[in-house]
Design a protein around this motif. Structure first.
Motif, PDB file in Angstrom:
ATOM      1  N   TYR A  74      36.504  55.837  47.690  1.00 40.20           N
ATOM      2  CA  TYR A  74      37.706  56.097  46.910  1.00 40.20           C
ATOM      3  C   TYR A  74      38.730  56.894  47.713  1.00 40.20           C
ATOM      4  O   TYR A  74      39.932  56.649  47.602  1.00 40.20           O
ATOM      5  CB  TYR A  74      37.370  56.818  45.597  1.00 40.20           C
ATOM      6  CG  TYR A  74      38.538  56.852  44.658  1.00 40.20           C
ATOM      7  CD1 TYR A  74      38.977  55.689  44.028  1.00 40.20           C
ATOM      8  CD2 TYR A  74      39.232  58.023  44.421  1.00 40.20           C
ATOM      9  CE1 TYR A  74      40.072  55.703  43.179  1.00 40.20           C
ATOM     10  CE2 TYR A  74      40.337  58.042  43.558  1.00 40.20           C
ATOM     11  CZ  TYR A  74      40.736  56.876  42.950  1.00 40.20           C
ATOM     12  OH  TYR A  74      41.824  56.887  42.120  1.00 40.20           O
ATOM     13  N   ALA A  75      38.279  57.815  48.543  1.00 42.14           N
ATOM     14  CA  ALA A  75      39.208  58.562  49.404  1.00 42.14           C
ATOM     15  C   ALA A  75      39.911  57.602  50.364  1.00 42.14           C
ATOM     16  O   ALA A  75      41.125  57.686  50.569  1.00 42.14           O
ATOM     17  CB  ALA A  75      38.469  59.651  50.164  1.00 42.14           C
ATOM     18  N   GLU A 124      46.525  43.388  44.094  1.00 37.77           N
ATOM     19  CA  GLU A 124      46.388  44.281  42.944  1.00 37.77           C
ATOM     20  C   GLU A 124      46.314  43.517  41.628  1.00 37.77           C
ATOM     21  O   GLU A 124      45.732  43.987  40.658  1.00 37.77           O
ATOM     22  CB  GLU A 124      47.553  45.271  42.900  1.00 37.77           C
ATOM     23  CG  GLU A 124      47.540  46.240  44.051  1.00 37.77           C
ATOM     24  CD  GLU A 124      48.755  47.147  44.101  1.00 37.77           C
ATOM     25  OE1 GLU A 124      49.740  46.876  43.401  1.00 37.77           O
ATOM     26  OE2 GLU A 124      48.710  48.127  44.858  1.00 37.77           O
ATOM     27  N   TYR A 176      40.300  54.343  49.931  1.00 27.99           N
ATOM     28  CA  TYR A 176      41.124  53.448  49.119  1.00 27.99           C
ATOM     29  C   TYR A 176      42.434  54.121  48.715  1.00 27.99           C
ATOM     30  O   TYR A 176      43.503  53.508  48.776  1.00 27.99           O
ATOM     31  CB  TYR A 176      40.344  53.010  47.884  1.00 27.99           C
ATOM     32  CG  TYR A 176      41.131  52.110  46.966  1.00 27.99           C
ATOM     33  CD1 TYR A 176      41.346  50.776  47.288  1.00 27.99           C
ATOM     34  CD2 TYR A 176      41.656  52.593  45.782  1.00 27.99           C
ATOM     35  CE1 TYR A 176      42.074  49.949  46.456  1.00 27.99           C
ATOM     36  CE2 TYR A 176      42.381  51.774  44.937  1.00 27.99           C
ATOM     37  CZ  TYR A 176      42.588  50.453  45.273  1.00 27.99           C
ATOM     38  OH  TYR A 176      43.314  49.631  44.448  1.00 27.99           O
ATOM     39  N   THR A 177      42.367  55.384  48.337  1.00 33.42           N
ATOM     40  CA  THR A 177      43.572  56.133  47.953  1.00 33.42           C
ATOM     41  C   THR A 177      44.537  56.219  49.133  1.00 33.42           C
ATOM     42  O   THR A 177      45.747  56.023  48.977  1.00 33.42           O
ATOM     43  CB  THR A 177      43.190  57.542  47.456  1.00 33.42           C
ATOM     44  OG1 THR A 177      42.323  57.399  46.326  1.00 33.42           O
ATOM     45  CG2 THR A 177      44.405  58.343  47.064  1.00 33.42           C
ATOM     46  N   LYS A 178      44.009  56.483  50.311  1.00 34.30           N
ATOM     47  CA  LYS A 178      44.855  56.519  51.518  1.00 34.30           C
ATOM     48  C   LYS A 178      45.470  55.141  51.765  1.00 34.30           C
ATOM     49  O   LYS A 178      46.654  55.028  52.097  1.00 34.30           O
ATOM     50  CB  LYS A 178      44.028  56.967  52.723  1.00 34.30           C
ATOM     51  CG  LYS A 178      44.830  57.060  53.993  1.00 34.30           C
ATOM     52  CD  LYS A 178      43.987  57.580  55.140  1.00 34.30           C
ATOM     53  CE  LYS A 178      44.825  57.710  56.405  1.00 34.30           C
ATOM     54  NZ  LYS A 178      44.032  58.258  57.521  1.00 34.30           N
ATOM     55  N   TRP A 179      44.670  54.092  51.613  1.00 29.43           N
ATOM     56  CA  TRP A 179      45.133  52.708  51.794  1.00 29.43           C
ATOM     57  C   TRP A 179      46.310  52.403  50.866  1.00 29.43           C
ATOM     58  O   TRP A 179      47.331  51.888  51.304  1.00 29.43           O
ATOM     59  CB  TRP A 179      43.959  51.770  51.526  1.00 29.43           C
ATOM     60  CG  TRP A 179      44.282  50.320  51.383  1.00 29.43           C
ATOM     61  CD1 TRP A 179      44.384  49.614  50.227  1.00 29.43           C
ATOM     62  CD2 TRP A 179      44.533  49.394  52.435  1.00 29.43           C
ATOM     63  NE1 TRP A 179      44.680  48.308  50.490  1.00 29.43           N
ATOM     64  CE2 TRP A 179      44.766  48.141  51.833  1.00 29.43           C
ATOM     65  CE3 TRP A 179      44.578  49.488  53.819  1.00 29.43           C
ATOM     66  CZ2 TRP A 179      45.040  47.009  52.576  1.00 29.43           C
ATOM     67  CZ3 TRP A 179      44.851  48.350  54.550  1.00 29.43           C
ATOM     68  CH2 TRP A 179      45.088  47.131  53.940  1.00 29.43           C
ATOM     69  N   VAL A 180      46.172  52.739  49.597  1.00 26.76           N
ATOM     70  CA  VAL A 180      47.229  52.454  48.620  1.00 26.76           C
ATOM     71  C   VAL A 180      48.494  53.246  48.947  1.00 26.76           C
ATOM     72  O   VAL A 180      49.602  52.721  48.859  1.00 26.76           O
ATOM     73  CB  VAL A 180      46.745  52.717  47.180  1.00 26.76           C
ATOM     74  CG1 VAL A 180      47.888  52.635  46.186  1.00 26.76           C
ATOM     75  CG2 VAL A 180      45.653  51.725  46.814  1.00 26.76           C
ATOM     76  N   ARG A 181      48.343  54.507  49.363  1.00 29.37           N
ATOM     77  CA  ARG A 181      49.529  55.296  49.760  1.00 29.37           C
ATOM     78  C   ARG A 181      50.234  54.633  50.939  1.00 29.37           C
ATOM     79  O   ARG A 181      51.454  54.557  50.977  1.00 29.37           O
ATOM     80  CB  ARG A 181      49.121  56.727  50.129  1.00 29.37           C
ATOM     81  CG  ARG A 181      48.993  57.646  48.929  1.00 29.37           C
ATOM     82  CD  ARG A 181      48.980  59.120  49.320  1.00 29.37           C
ATOM     83  NE  ARG A 181      48.017  59.463  50.353  1.00 29.37           N
ATOM     84  CZ  ARG A 181      46.765  59.882  50.130  1.00 29.37           C
ATOM     85  NH1 ARG A 181      46.331  60.028  48.890  1.00 29.37           N
ATOM     86  NH2 ARG A 181      45.964  60.164  51.127  1.00 29.37           N
TER      87      ARG A 181
END
Length: 151
Positions: free
Chosen positions: A68-69, A51, A71-76
């Motif tokens: 982006y969907a 990051e 990536y958002t799951k990955w970050v969570r």
């Protein structure tokens, strides 16, 4: 995340707070790799995500919503306690992990002010070279001949 997602730039000189140089030079490394890197058979060979060193992502506009969907799951998942392992580091304790297969970080605010954490890198080649020597010395294997036991 296996096609796009890890554009990074790191200046290995000025990003080091402990450097003894006057910071008038730099050694910049620019990477544009997927976050999850696969071999030809589709097996994961490397996870590359940091990051701190991210730079703007370059990907086709029509791909962005789906990326982006993911990536958002990955970050969570990265920040979900069920995927974390906390290691209590004590004086004299060593932690070794495969840097391409294990995501790692440090828990901010938990470190004592009088501790020193020293990191280092051992290349795969150096590790296997030494392991080969130890197998030959201690177990009697001749690793040059496909691991044949000679003693």
């Amino acid at each position: 995340l296996t096609t796009y997602g890890s554009n990074q730039t790191r200046d290995f000189v000025s990003s080091r707070k402990d450097t003894t140089q006057a910071l008038n030079a730099s050694l910049c490394v620019h990477k544009r790799e997927p976050i999850i890197q696969l071999d030809d058979a589709g097996n994961i060979v490397r996870i590359q995500y940091n990051e701190v060193f991210r730079t703007p992502l370059e990907l086709p506009f029509d791909v962005f919503p789906k990326w982006y969907a993911a990536y958002t799951k990955w970050v969570r998942m990265l920040h979900d306690a069920k995927y974390e392992v906390e290691v209590d580091m004590q004086a004299g304790k060593m932690l070794i992990f495969h840097n391409w297969r294990t995501l790692h970080g440090r828990a901010g605010g938990k470190a004592s002010k009088d501790r020193t954490l020293i990191g280092g890198t051992v290349t795969r080649e150096a590790f296997f070279s030494r392991a080969t020597e130890l197998l030959e010395e201690t177990a009697g294997y001749d690793m040059r001949v496909t691991g044949t036991k000679v003693k």
